[in-house]
Design an enzyme around this catalytic site. Structure first.
Site, PDB file in Angstrom:
ATOM      1  N   ASP A  57       0.816  -1.228   0.000  1.00  0.00           N
ATOM      2  CA  ASP A  57       0.000   0.000   0.000  1.00  0.00           C
ATOM      3  C   ASP A  57       0.844   1.270   0.000  1.00  0.00           C
ATOM      4  OD1 ASP A  57      -2.241  -1.676   0.240  1.00  0.00           O
ATOM      5  OD2 ASP A  57      -2.011  -1.719   2.407  1.00  0.00           O
ATOM      6  N   LYS A  90       2.187   2.145  -5.085  1.00  0.00           N
ATOM      7  CA  LYS A  90       2.944   1.666  -6.260  1.00  0.00           C
ATOM      8  C   LYS A  90       2.175   1.844  -7.571  1.00  0.00           C
ATOM      9  CE  LYS A  90       3.369  -2.378  -4.425  1.00  0.00           C
ATOM     10  NZ  LYS A  90       2.892  -2.116  -3.068  1.00  0.00           N
ATOM     11  N   ASN A 142      -5.005 -10.045  -4.330  1.00  0.00           N
ATOM     12  CA  ASN A 142      -4.821  -9.466  -2.988  1.00  0.00           C
ATOM     13  C   ASN A 142      -4.284  -8.042  -3.129  1.00  0.00           C
ATOM     14  OD1 ASN A 142      -2.435 -10.551  -4.036  1.00  0.00           O
ATOM     15  ND2 ASN A 142      -1.633 -11.249  -2.073  1.00  0.00           N
ATOM     16  N   GLY A 200      -4.055  -4.213  -4.620  1.00  0.00           N
ATOM     17  CA  GLY A 200      -5.014  -3.211  -5.065  1.00  0.00           C
ATOM     18  C   GLY A 200      -4.239  -1.975  -5.469  1.00  0.00           C
ATOM     19  N   HIS A 201      -4.109  -1.744  -6.767  1.00  0.00           N
ATOM     20  CA  HIS A 201      -3.319  -0.611  -7.247  1.00  0.00           C
ATOM     21  C   HIS A 201      -4.251   0.456  -7.813  1.00  0.00           C
ATOM     22  CE1 HIS A 201       0.493  -3.316  -7.659  1.00  0.00           C
ATOM     23  NE2 HIS A 201       0.110  -3.127  -6.428  1.00  0.00           N
ATOM     24  N   ARG A 245       2.861 -29.053  -6.049  1.00  0.00           N
ATOM     25  CA  ARG A 245       2.696 -29.562  -7.417  1.00  0.00           C
ATOM     26  C   ARG A 245       1.335 -30.207  -7.649  1.00  0.00           C
ATOM     27  NH1 ARG A 245       8.000 -32.568  -6.361  1.00  0.00           N
ATOM     28  NH2 ARG A 245       7.012 -32.316  -4.348  1.00  0.00           N
ATOM     29  N   GLN A 261       2.269  -5.995  -3.151  1.00  0.00           N
ATOM     30  CA  GLN A 261       2.555  -6.091  -1.716  1.00  0.00           C
ATOM     31  C   GLN A 261       3.847  -5.312  -1.406  1.00  0.00           C
ATOM     32  OE1 GLN A 261       1.586  -9.321  -3.345  1.00  0.00           O
ATOM     33  NE2 GLN A 261      -0.391  -8.434  -2.953  1.00  0.00           N
ATOM     34  N   THR A 287      -7.563  -1.000  -0.346  1.00  0.00           N
ATOM     35  CA  THR A 287      -8.182  -0.953  -1.672  1.00  0.00           C
ATOM     36  C   THR A 287      -8.922  -2.254  -1.962  1.00  0.00           C
ATOM     37  OG1 THR A 287      -6.189   0.225  -2.312  1.00  0.00           O
ATOM     38  CG2 THR A 287      -7.648  -0.398  -4.094  1.00  0.00           C
ATOM     39  N   GLY A 291     -11.092  -2.908   2.046  1.00  0.00           N
ATOM     40  CA  GLY A 291     -11.730  -1.788   2.743  1.00  0.00           C
ATOM     41  C   GLY A 291     -11.360  -1.712   4.219  1.00  0.00           C
ATOM     42  N   ARG A 292     -10.473  -2.618   4.672  1.00  0.00           N
ATOM     43  CA  ARG A 292     -10.119  -2.622   6.098  1.00  0.00           C
ATOM     44  C   ARG A 292      -9.336  -1.364   6.466  1.00  0.00           C
ATOM     45  NH1 ARG A 292      -6.883  -8.147   6.818  1.00  0.00           N
ATOM     46  NH2 ARG A 292      -6.187  -7.583   4.729  1.00  0.00           N
ATOM     47  N   PRO A 293      -9.584  -0.801   7.677  1.00  0.00           N
ATOM     48  CA  PRO A 293      -8.756   0.334   8.101  1.00  0.00           C
ATOM     49  C   PRO A 293      -7.317  -0.124   8.268  1.00  0.00           C
ATOM     50  CG  PRO A 293     -10.296  -0.328   9.845  1.00  0.00           C
ATOM     51  CD  PRO A 293     -10.586  -1.193   8.656  1.00  0.00           C
ATOM     52  N   LYS A 345       2.850  10.503  -0.533  1.00  0.00           N
ATOM     53  CA  LYS A 345       1.968  11.056   0.514  1.00  0.00           C
ATOM     54  C   LYS A 345       2.678  11.964   1.512  1.00  0.00           C
ATOM     55  CE  LYS A 345      -1.955   8.020   0.526  1.00  0.00           C
ATOM     56  NZ  LYS A 345      -2.835   7.192   1.324  1.00  0.00           N
ATOM     57  N   ASP A 361       2.356  15.025   1.645  1.00  0.00           N
ATOM     58  CA  ASP A 361       1.349  16.032   2.016  1.00  0.00           C
ATOM     59  C   ASP A 361       0.551  15.639   3.254  1.00  0.00           C
ATOM     60  OD1 ASP A 361       0.548  14.062  -0.035  1.00  0.00           O
ATOM     61  OD2 ASP A 361      -1.460  14.846   0.305  1.00  0.00           O
TER      62      ASP A 361
HETATM   63  P1  IMP Z   1      -2.675 -12.667   1.680  1.00  0.00           P
HETATM   64  O1  IMP Z   1      -1.705 -12.152   0.693  1.00  0.00           O
HETATM   65  O2  IMP Z   1      -4.102 -12.368   1.306  1.00  0.00           O
HETATM   66  O3  IMP Z   1      -2.457 -14.100   2.019  1.00  0.00           O
HETATM   67  O4  IMP Z   1      -2.446 -11.852   3.060  1.00  0.00           O
HETATM   68  C1  IMP Z   1      -1.259 -11.994   3.839  1.00  0.00           C
HETATM   69  C2  IMP Z   1      -0.861 -10.660   4.466  1.00  0.00           C
HETATM   70  O5  IMP Z   1      -0.453  -9.753   3.457  1.00  0.00           O
HETATM   71  C3  IMP Z   1      -1.999  -9.960   5.215  1.00  0.00           C
HETATM   72  O6  IMP Z   1      -1.454  -9.241   6.309  1.00  0.00           O
HETATM   73  C4  IMP Z   1      -2.541  -8.991   4.189  1.00  0.00           C
HETATM   74  O7  IMP Z   1      -3.193  -7.888   4.792  1.00  0.00           O
HETATM   75  C5  IMP Z   1      -1.258  -8.582   3.515  1.00  0.00           C
HETATM   76  N1  IMP Z   1      -1.439  -8.128   2.125  1.00  0.00           N
HETATM   77  C6  IMP Z   1      -1.663  -8.885   1.045  1.00  0.00           C
HETATM   78  N2  IMP Z   1      -1.749  -8.143  -0.067  1.00  0.00           N
HETATM   79  C7  IMP Z   1      -1.551  -6.875   0.322  1.00  0.00           C
HETATM   80  C8  IMP Z   1      -1.491  -5.627  -0.383  1.00  0.00           C
HETATM   81  O8  IMP Z   1      -1.616  -5.540  -1.612  1.00  0.00           O
HETATM   82  N3  IMP Z   1      -1.262  -4.535   0.381  1.00  0.00           N
HETATM   83  C9  IMP Z   1      -1.069  -4.598   1.715  1.00  0.00           C
HETATM   84  N4  IMP Z   1      -1.124  -5.736   2.412  1.00  0.00           N
HETATM   85  C10 IMP Z   1      -1.365  -6.867   1.726  1.00  0.00           C
END
Ligand code: IMP
Length: 425
Positions: free
Chosen positions: A13, A16, A38, A40-41, A144, A225, A300, A303-305, A332, A334
Site C-alpha cells: 500500500d 505503487k 490481494n 489493489g493498485h 505440485r 505487496q 483498496t 476496505g479494512r482500516p 503522501k 502532504d
Molecule cells: P494474503 O496475501 O491475502 O495471504 O495476506 C497476507 C498478508 O499480506 C496480510 O497481512 C494482508 O493484509 C497482507 N497483504 C496482502 N496483499 C496486500 C497488499 O496488496 N497490500 C497490503 N497488504 C497486503
C-alpha cells in the site's frame, strides 16, 4: 533498454500503482510478477479512478504492453471482471497488448474457501489475509497439485479440472473445518466461461519479456505487496505467500539480473500495515487516527482500516538491502503537513541493545522498541508544490534524513493523489 523493478519498500500500500502509472510514460511494457488480486493498485487520471488488482497499472497508457507473469496466482472470474471494467472505461483490452502467462497458477473456489476457513481457525493468531485464496493457491503450486493458467486453453477440460479440484478439497472443508461443502456444477461452469474469455490472452511470457528486452524497449516490473510481506524476507508467518521483493521479478518473469538497471523502492512518508504482525512504529493513538483519516488509509482490496505509524528507517534500510534499491520514491508527503513535530525511527532497542539492522526473527521484532529522531513539522499545504526548492525547509530536511538513513537518493515525492501532484528531485 533494460528493465526497471518497482518495489514496495514497506508493508504494501505504498502507492505503487500511481508510481507505476507515472513511470509508464517511459516504458514500453509493464509486467506484474507475483501475487494475485490481494493487491489493489489505484491509478487516478483526472476524474477517472481505476482500481486494479491483477492487470498491470500501465494498461491505462495505450502504447504499453501488459504482462501477467508466471509468478502470479490468477482468479479467472476476477480477471474477467477487471478486463470488463477496463473495457467499459474505454481502455484497450485486446489480447494483442495484454498477455497472461500459461504458467501462472489458478485460484479456484476451493482456495477461496480454504483461505477463509484457515483464517477463522487461527482465531487470535489470524494473519489477517485478504481471503482471496492466495496462500492456498501458492501452497498447491509448491506441492505440485495446482492448476496452471495454460489449462484454460481448453475451457471444457479446465471446467472439469476445477470441479475435481473442488471435490478434492470438500472433505477438508466439511470434515475438518466444519463448513458446508462447495457445490461444484455452477462454479465449474462459470470457470469454464471465464477460461473461454481468457484463452486468447494466454502467452509464453518468457518469449514476450525477451522480445521486449531484445527490441531495446524498457520493461517495468510492477511489484505487488511490499518487502516486509515477502514470504522469505518478511516476518513469517505474517507475510503473503509470494516473492514480493526484487528477486521475485526475475523468477516470476523468467529473465536474468543483467537486464536490470534500476530498482525503485516506493515508501510512504509514514508507515501503514493491514492485517496482523509486527509493526514497531505503529501509533495506536490520536496520531495513528489522524494519519488514517488524512491519508485515507483504508484497504483498496478489502476496505479494512490500515494500521498507521511513523516512518521506520530500519525497515527502509532493510528494503534497500534486500532489493538492492537504487533509488526511492516517497509518497503522501502532504499527509504529514500540519504536525508540530515528526518522529522517524533510526534504530531499535532490543533486549537492552541498540540495533540498526532489522532483527531476523519475528519474536525479536515484536520486542523491538523504536528509537526516534524528532524533526520539526511544517504547517503549510504542500499539495501544489512541484519543485524541491519550493517545499518548506522542514519537509526538505525530512527527505534529506530519509536519504541519509536509506543510503540511496529520493528521486520523486508525491504530494497529492493526482498524476501531476509530484516533485521530481
Ligand atoms: P494474503 O496475501 O491475502 O495471504 O495476506 C497476507 C498478508 O499480506 C496480510 O497481512 C494482508 O493484509 C497482507 N497483504 C496482502 N496483499 C496486500 C497488499 O496488496 N497490500 C497490503 N497488504 C497486503
Amino acid at each position: 533498454m533494460p528493465a526497471t523493478i518497482l518495489i514496495g519498500a514497506q508493508w504494501g500500500d505504498e502507492g505503487k500503482g500511481r508510481i507505476a502509472d507515472w513511470l509508464a510514460r517511459d516504458c514500453d511494457a509493464m509486467a506484474r510478477y507475483a501475487g494475485g488480486d490481494n493487491a489493489g493498485h489505484t491509478v487516478q487520471i483526472g476524474a477517472q479512478k481505476f482500481q486494479l488488482h491483477l492487470v498491470p497499472s500501465g494498461v491505462v497508457h495505450p502504447g504499453v504492453t501488459c504482462i501477467l507473469g508466471s509468478g502470479m496466482v490468477i482468479n479467472p472470474i476476477r480477471l474477467v471482471r477487471e478486463l470488463d471494467m477496463l473495457a467499459a472505461a474505454g481502455v484497450d483490452i485486446s489480447p494483442e497488448r495484454i498477455h497472461l502467462s500459461t504458467r501462472a497458477h489458478v485460484i479456484t473456489p476451493a482456495h477461496l474457501e480454504l483461505d477463509g476457513a484457515e483464517e477463522s481457525a487461527r482465531k487470535g493468531q489470524a494473519i489477517g489475509t485478504t481471503r482471496r485464496g492466495i496462500g492456498p493457491a501458492y501452497r498447491d503450486k509448491a506441492a505440485r497439485t495446482g492448476l496452471l493458467t495454460g489449462e484454460m486453453a481448453d475451457p471444457d477440460r479446465f471446467s472439469t479440472r476445477v470441479q475435481a479440484h473442488i471435490q478434492r478439497a470438500n472433505p477438508l472443508l466439511s470434515d475438518y473445518y466444519g463448513q458446508e461443502p462447495i457445490t461444484t456444477a455452477d462454479l465449474a461452469l462459470e470457470y469454464g466461461e471465464a477460461a473461454q474469455r481468457l484463452a486468447p490472452y494466454l502467452a509464453d511470457i518468457v518469449t514476450c519479456v525477451h522480445d521486449v528486452l531484445e527490441r531495446g524497449e524498457r520493461l517495468l516490473c510492477e511489484g505487488a505487496q511490499g518487502t516486509l510481506l515477502d514470504l522469505d524476507h518478511g516476518h513469517y508467518p505474517y507475510v503473503t505467500s509470494s516473492s514480493a521483493t526484487a528477486g521475485g521479478a526475475l523468477t516470476g518473469l523468467g529473465f536474468g539480473p543483467r537486464h536490470v538497471d534500476r530498482v525503485v523502492g516506493v515508501a510512504k512518508a509514514y508507515c501503514t500495515r493491514v492485517g496482523s504482525g509486527p509493526f514497531p512504529t505503529e501509533q495506536d493513538n490520536e496520531i495513528g487516527l489522524r494519519l488514517r483519516e488524512v491519508g485515507g488509509e483504508y484497504g483498496t482490496t478489502t476496505g479494512r482500516p490500515r494500521r498507521c505509524g511513523w516512518l521506520d528507517g530500519v525497515a527502509l534500510r532493510y528494503a534497500v538491502r534486500v532489493n538492492g534499491l537504487t533509488e526511492l520514491i516517497i509518497t503522501k508527503l502532504d499527509v504529514l503537513s500540519g504536525f508540530d513535530v515528526l518522529h522517524l525511527a533510526t534504530a531499535y532497542d532490543l533486549d537492552g541493545e541498540r540495533v540498526a539492522q532489522m532483527p531476523v526473527s519475528t519474536a525479536q521484532i515484536e520486542r523491538a522498541v523504536p528509537v526516534y529522531e524528532t524533526l520539526p513539522g511544517w504547517q503549510t499545504d504542500i499539495s501544489d508544490v512541484r519543485r524541491l526548492e519550493d517545499l518548506p525547509e522542514p519537509a526538505r530536511h525530512y527527505i534529506a534524513r530519509i536519504e541519509a538513513l536509506a543510503g540511496v537518493p529520493v528521486r520523486l515525492i508525491s504530494v497529492g493523489p493526482e498524476r501531476e501532484q509530484a516533485v521530481v528531485c
